[in-house]
Design a protein around this motif. Structure first.
Motif, short mmCIF file in Angstrom:
data_model
loop_
_atom_site.label_atom_id
_atom_site.label_comp_id
_atom_site.label_asym_id
_atom_site.label_seq_id
_atom_site.Cartn_x
_atom_site.Cartn_y
_atom_site.Cartn_z
N TYR A 176 -23.26 16.10 7.10
CA TYR A 176 -24.09 16.54 5.97
C TYR A 176 -23.25 17.35 4.99
N LYS A 177 -23.42 17.04 3.72
CA LYS A 177 -22.81 17.85 2.67
C LYS A 177 -23.81 18.92 2.26
N ILE A 178 -23.35 20.18 2.20
CA ILE A 178 -24.19 21.30 1.81
C ILE A 178 -23.75 21.75 0.41
N SER A 179 -24.69 21.83 -0.50
CA SER A 179 -24.39 22.27 -1.87
C SER A 179 -25.41 23.30 -2.31
N LYS A 180 -25.05 24.08 -3.31
CA LYS A 180 -25.93 25.15 -3.78
C LYS A 180 -25.95 25.14 -5.30
N LYS A 181 -27.16 25.16 -5.85
CA LYS A 181 -27.36 25.25 -7.29
C LYS A 181 -28.37 26.35 -7.54
N GLY A 182 -27.91 27.44 -8.16
CA GLY A 182 -28.78 28.60 -8.29
C GLY A 182 -29.07 29.14 -6.90
N ASP A 183 -30.36 29.27 -6.58
CA ASP A 183 -30.76 29.74 -5.24
C ASP A 183 -31.24 28.61 -4.35
N VAL A 184 -31.00 27.36 -4.77
CA VAL A 184 -31.45 26.21 -3.98
C VAL A 184 -30.28 25.61 -3.22
N VAL A 185 -30.40 25.57 -1.90
CA VAL A 185 -29.38 25.01 -1.02
C VAL A 185 -29.86 23.64 -0.55
N THR A 186 -29.02 22.62 -0.71
CA THR A 186 -29.41 21.25 -0.36
C THR A 186 -28.50 20.68 0.71
N MET A 187 -29.10 20.01 1.64
CA MET A 187 -28.42 19.39 2.78
C MET A 187 -28.58 17.87 2.65
N LYS A 188 -27.47 17.18 2.34
CA LYS A 188 -27.52 15.73 2.06
C LYS A 188 -26.68 14.98 3.07
N ASN A 189 -27.27 13.96 3.68
CA ASN A 189 -26.55 13.19 4.67
C ASN A 189 -25.45 12.35 4.02
N THR A 190 -24.26 12.37 4.62
CA THR A 190 -23.13 11.59 4.11
C THR A 190 -22.58 10.62 5.15
N LYS A 191 -23.08 10.70 6.38
CA LYS A 191 -22.73 9.72 7.42
C LYS A 191 -23.72 9.83 8.55
N VAL A 192 -24.13 8.68 9.07
CA VAL A 192 -24.96 8.66 10.27
C VAL A 192 -24.67 7.37 11.02
N LYS A 193 -24.58 7.45 12.34
CA LYS A 193 -24.25 6.27 13.14
C LYS A 193 -25.47 5.57 13.70
#
Length: 349
Positions: free
Chosen positions: A196-213
């Motif tokens: 999962y890639k974790i990114s932050k914009k302002g006070d919002v933290v987002t967890m986005k899948n970048t690989k799954v088997k």
């Protein structure tokens, strides 16, 4: 585990099922990774996962398999203590099922690996999750850009999984030249079950899948990073100590609508059910003083509190934790104008 060969017919005779640690996010006995730039919120997510698994509470509305967690911390031990204390405040409970190391491990070093496994087997012999935060600080003397050294690391992680049957979650930095991939050799991503890639914009933290088997790619999950005061903790100047917590973010909530978490919604629903069942009217003197209160039915705070405490029994909270949970929810409902209070009598707004 001995090396064996199995006829494929035996494997296909029964449909395999996902063994979830956190449903739709990470499976048991697998290797995963959270990566992101500094201050992106990746450690907040790792600690939220750890705490939810330890207390058996949903993570981002996804059920968890409750169990013990080992946290191999590489840095910021005082900060970790504050953040876990903030999680105790958020969930109004404590746990002894998260175990934090007092120093970084050196995972590709044989001696360090043996010491770590011995300590896990002595203190926490059946962990469900082992978090390595950060990978760089717990790597040891190897080079994370070397496929050979990453291969050694993954051999160690595989040995840890085989020995403990725990999932291993690595917390890692994003690449120097690209924030869309983890730093170091591409052999690392190739060895992962989920990433999962974790990114932050302002006070919002987002967890986005970048690989799954082995399961469907989950949708991104976002959280608000919000301040969390820590009761009873003061700094050197005598001011209250604060940390931060994650609250599930829902961008479909209409502007102006109040967002309540699961517990707050349950407490509000308890009041509504009590009003429907045995709500009373205000005395005429009170209505005369404020005609806007006419026509509404009310419940005394003591009756509401009793009902809520019974609800919180399911969360296995002690009396003090119940008091704090009810007080915090009641104050938020009052502040957000979801309820009206008159002389300790409550009604829906």
């Amino acid at each position: 585990m001995p090396y064996t060969l199995t006829p494929i017919s035996l494997l296909t005779a029964k449909q395999p099922k996902n063994t979830w640690l956190i449903k739709d996010i990470v499976e048991q006995a697998t290797t995963g990774m959270l990566f992101g730039s500094p201050a992106s919120g990746k450690s907040f997510i790792a600690m939220e996962m750890a705490f939810c698994i330890a207390i058996g509470h949903d993570f981002a509305d996804r059920p968890v398999c409750q169990g013990q967690v080992v946290y191999l911390a590489g840095e910021g031990f005082n900060g970790l203590t504050k953040r876990f204390k903030a999680l105790e405040e958020k969930y109004q409970t404590q746990t002894s099922d998260v175990f934090i190391s007092n120093m970084p491990a050196a995972l590709i070093c044989e001696k360090s690996k043996v010491e770590v496994l011995e300590e896990i087997n002595n203190i926490c012999p059946n962990p469900s999750l082992i978090i390595v935060d950060t990978l760089h600080r717990n790597f040891g003397g190897g080079d994370e850009n070397s496929a050979k050294d990453v291969g050694k690391l993954m051999e160690v992680i595989t040995a840890i999984i085989n020995d403990t049957n725990a999932a291993v979650l690595l917390v890692h930095h994003s690449g120097h030249s690209s924030g869309d991939r983890a730093r170091g050799s591409s052999a690392l991503k190739a060895a992962l079950d989920v990433e999962y890639k974790i990114s932050k914009k302002g006070d919002v933290v987002t967890m986005k899948n970048t690989k799954v088997k082995d399961f469907d790619e989950p949708k991104p999950i976002s959280f608000n990073l919000v301040p969390q005061p820590i009761s009873g903790w003061l700094d050197d100047a005598g001011k209250p100590v604060k940390s931060a917590i994650l609250e599930l973010y829902n961008d479909t909530v209409p502007k102006g609508k109040v967002f309540l978490n699961k517990r707050e919604s349950s407490i509000l629903n308890a009041l509504e059910a009590l009003i429907d069942d045995k709500g009373i009217s205000l005395p005429q003197s009170a209505i005369k003083a404020n005609p806007m209160l006419s026509g509404k039915r009310y419940i005394h705070v003591d009756d509401w509190r009793t009902e809520v405490y019974q609800l919180l029994d399911a969360d296995k909270l002690d009396q003090q934790a119940k008091q704090k949970a009810f007080k915090r929810a009641r104050e938020k409902l009052e502040k957000e104008k979801q309820v009206i209070v008159t002389a300790e009598l409550y009604c829906l707004s």
